[in-house]
Design a protein around this motif. Structure first.
Motif, PDB file in Angstrom:
ATOM      1  N   PRO A 163       6.275 -10.270  -4.869  1.00  0.00           N
ATOM      2  CA  PRO A 163       6.880  -9.320  -5.716  1.00  0.00           C
ATOM      3  C   PRO A 163       7.590  -8.172  -4.723  1.00  0.00           C
ATOM      4  CG  PRO A 163       4.777  -9.839  -6.368  1.00  0.00           C
ATOM      5  CD  PRO A 163       4.815 -10.568  -5.213  1.00  0.00           C
ATOM      6  N   THR A 164       6.927  -7.741  -3.702  1.00  0.00           N
ATOM      7  CA  THR A 164       7.442  -6.687  -3.117  1.00  0.00           C
ATOM      8  C   THR A 164       8.606  -7.289  -2.107  1.00  0.00           C
ATOM      9  OG1 THR A 164       5.290  -5.659  -2.991  1.00  0.00           O
ATOM     10  CG2 THR A 164       6.756  -4.839  -1.336  1.00  0.00           C
ATOM     11  N   ALA A 165       8.447  -8.349  -1.364  1.00  0.00           N
ATOM     12  CA  ALA A 165       9.153  -8.844  -0.479  1.00  0.00           C
ATOM     13  C   ALA A 165      10.679  -9.092  -1.083  1.00  0.00           C
ATOM     14  CB  ALA A 165       8.883 -10.189   0.270  1.00  0.00           C
ATOM     15  N   PHE A 166      10.806  -9.497  -2.498  1.00  0.00           N
ATOM     16  CA  PHE A 166      12.020  -9.755  -3.103  1.00  0.00           C
ATOM     17  C   PHE A 166      12.302  -8.987  -3.898  1.00  0.00           C
ATOM     18  CE2 PHE A 166      10.228 -14.142  -1.866  1.00  0.00           C
ATOM     19  CZ  PHE A 166      11.417 -14.552  -0.864  1.00  0.00           C
ATOM     20  N   ARG A 167      11.504  -7.950  -4.131  1.00  0.00           N
ATOM     21  CA  ARG A 167      11.885  -6.816  -4.937  1.00  0.00           C
ATOM     22  C   ARG A 167      12.042  -7.110  -6.420  1.00  0.00           C
ATOM     23  NH1 ARG A 167      11.841  -1.908  -1.583  1.00  0.00           N
ATOM     24  NH2 ARG A 167      12.716  -2.585   0.229  1.00  0.00           N
ATOM     25  N   ILE A 168      11.108  -8.063  -6.787  1.00  0.00           N
ATOM     26  CA  ILE A 168      11.120  -8.418  -7.938  1.00  0.00           C
ATOM     27  C   ILE A 168       9.939  -8.014  -8.756  1.00  0.00           C
ATOM     28  CG2 ILE A 168      10.949 -10.506  -9.697  1.00  0.00           C
ATOM     29  CD1 ILE A 168      12.424 -12.151  -7.419  1.00  0.00           C
ATOM     30  N   THR A 214       2.549  -6.269  -7.716  1.00  0.00           N
ATOM     31  CA  THR A 214       1.953  -6.534  -6.496  1.00  0.00           C
ATOM     32  C   THR A 214       0.690  -5.913  -6.608  1.00  0.00           C
ATOM     33  OG1 THR A 214       3.806  -6.424  -5.014  1.00  0.00           O
ATOM     34  CG2 THR A 214       1.709  -5.742  -3.953  1.00  0.00           C
ATOM     35  N   ILE A 215       0.538  -4.521  -7.363  1.00  0.00           N
ATOM     36  CA  ILE A 215      -0.681  -3.689  -7.581  1.00  0.00           C
ATOM     37  C   ILE A 215      -1.598  -4.367  -8.759  1.00  0.00           C
ATOM     38  CG2 ILE A 215      -1.301  -1.669  -8.785  1.00  0.00           C
ATOM     39  CD1 ILE A 215       1.348  -0.498  -7.709  1.00  0.00           C
ATOM     40  N   VAL A 216      -0.634  -5.164  -9.822  1.00  0.00           N
ATOM     41  CA  VAL A 216      -1.549  -5.744 -10.677  1.00  0.00           C
ATOM     42  C   VAL A 216      -2.013  -7.040  -9.984  1.00  0.00           C
ATOM     43  CG1 VAL A 216      -1.303  -6.835 -12.876  1.00  0.00           C
ATOM     44  CG2 VAL A 216      -0.138  -4.983 -12.454  1.00  0.00           C
ATOM     45  N   ALA A 217      -1.383  -7.591  -9.044  1.00  0.00           N
ATOM     46  CA  ALA A 217      -1.892  -8.982  -8.369  1.00  0.00           C
ATOM     47  C   ALA A 217      -2.901  -8.301  -7.611  1.00  0.00           C
ATOM     48  CB  ALA A 217      -0.770  -9.647  -7.533  1.00  0.00           C
ATOM     49  N   GLY A 260      -2.457   0.886  -1.190  1.00  0.00           N
ATOM     50  CA  GLY A 260      -0.918   1.125  -0.334  1.00  0.00           C
ATOM     51  C   GLY A 260       0.197   1.151  -1.262  1.00  0.00           C
ATOM     52  N   ARG A 261       0.423   0.232  -2.166  1.00  0.00           N
ATOM     53  CA  ARG A 261       1.578   0.433  -2.863  1.00  0.00           C
ATOM     54  C   ARG A 261       1.491   1.260  -4.233  1.00  0.00           C
ATOM     55  NH1 ARG A 261       4.827  -0.689  -0.142  1.00  0.00           N
ATOM     56  NH2 ARG A 261       4.791  -2.702   1.333  1.00  0.00           N
ATOM     57  N   TYR A 262       0.210   1.694  -4.652  1.00  0.00           N
ATOM     58  CA  TYR A 262       0.127   2.389  -5.667  1.00  0.00           C
ATOM     59  C   TYR A 262       0.483   3.889  -5.060  1.00  0.00           C
ATOM     60  CZ  TYR A 262      -1.187   4.750 -10.001  1.00  0.00           C
ATOM     61  OH  TYR A 262      -1.319   5.621 -11.016  1.00  0.00           O
ATOM     62  N   LEU A 263      -0.404   4.257  -3.992  1.00  0.00           N
ATOM     63  CA  LEU A 263      -0.492   5.676  -3.528  1.00  0.00           C
ATOM     64  C   LEU A 263       0.252   5.911  -2.207  1.00  0.00           C
ATOM     65  CD1 LEU A 263      -4.176   6.530  -4.352  1.00  0.00           C
ATOM     66  CD2 LEU A 263      -2.238   7.052  -5.737  1.00  0.00           C
ATOM     67  N   LYS A 264      -0.100   5.340  -1.171  1.00  0.00           N
ATOM     68  CA  LYS A 264       0.679   5.561   0.003  1.00  0.00           C
ATOM     69  C   LYS A 264       2.144   5.248   0.224  1.00  0.00           C
ATOM     70  CE  LYS A 264      -0.204   6.369   4.303  1.00  0.00           C
ATOM     71  NZ  LYS A 264      -0.424   7.837   4.700  1.00  0.00           N
ATOM     72  N   ALA A 265       2.480   3.996  -0.306  1.00  0.00           N
ATOM     73  CA  ALA A 265       4.105   3.795  -0.204  1.00  0.00           C
ATOM     74  C   ALA A 265       4.799   2.913  -1.207  1.00  0.00           C
ATOM     75  CB  ALA A 265       4.110   2.974   1.324  1.00  0.00           C
ATOM     76  N   PRO A 266       4.635   3.457  -2.395  1.00  0.00           N
ATOM     77  CA  PRO A 266       5.046   2.842  -3.561  1.00  0.00           C
ATOM     78  C   PRO A 266       6.625   2.507  -3.329  1.00  0.00           C
ATOM     79  CG  PRO A 266       4.841   5.203  -4.130  1.00  0.00           C
ATOM     80  CD  PRO A 266       4.263   4.903  -2.571  1.00  0.00           C
ATOM     81  N   ILE A 267       6.849   1.306  -3.920  1.00  0.00           N
ATOM     82  CA  ILE A 267       8.334   0.766  -3.802  1.00  0.00           C
ATOM     83  C   ILE A 267       8.976   1.073  -5.389  1.00  0.00           C
ATOM     84  CG2 ILE A 267       9.892  -1.102  -3.577  1.00  0.00           C
ATOM     85  CD1 ILE A 267       7.923  -2.078  -1.566  1.00  0.00           C
ATOM     86  N   ARG A 268      10.050   1.849  -5.554  1.00  0.00           N
ATOM     87  CA  ARG A 268      10.562   2.016  -6.773  1.00  0.00           C
ATOM     88  C   ARG A 268      11.598   1.038  -6.968  1.00  0.00           C
ATOM     89  NH1 ARG A 268       6.615   5.027  -7.987  1.00  0.00           N
ATOM     90  NH2 ARG A 268       6.264   6.962  -6.677  1.00  0.00           N
TER      91      ARG A 268
END
Length: 90
Positions: A29-34, A39-42, A82-90
């Motif tokens: 999900p993060t790699a393809f920005r979909i 990623t957090i849920v997974a 990491g995806r929720y707090l440190k480096a979230p992708i918007r």
């Protein structure tokens, strides 16, 4: 084939299966920005799955193999953090 060699092969297969199931759901999900929030849920789902797998192994008397579950659970916790707090992708 000796019993110890068979157990080593089975453990290697178990690790490969766990890796092949856990990594794509955390990376794709993060790699393809979909919907990168997936990623957090997974990752949370992977933690729950690894805890249940650890309980299952302990119930069957296979306590020696839960180290794999613990490692993958920790990796999933790090991915969620990491995806929720440190480096979230918007």
């Amino acid at each position: 084939m000796s019993t110890s060699a068979r157990k080593k092969i089975e453990r290697g297969i178990a690790i490969a299966c766990s890796f092949s199931k856990t990594c794509p759901i955390l990376i794709l999900p993060t790699a393809f920005r979909i919907r990168p929030r997936l990623t957090i849920v997974a990752a949370i789902g992977a933690v729950i799955l690894m805890v249940c797998a650890g309980i299952f192994h302990i119930a069957r008397g296979e306590g020696a193999v839960i180290s794999v579950n613990i490692i993958f659970a920790l990796l999933a916790v790090i991915a969620a953090w990491g995806r929720y707090l440190k480096a979230p992708i918007r």
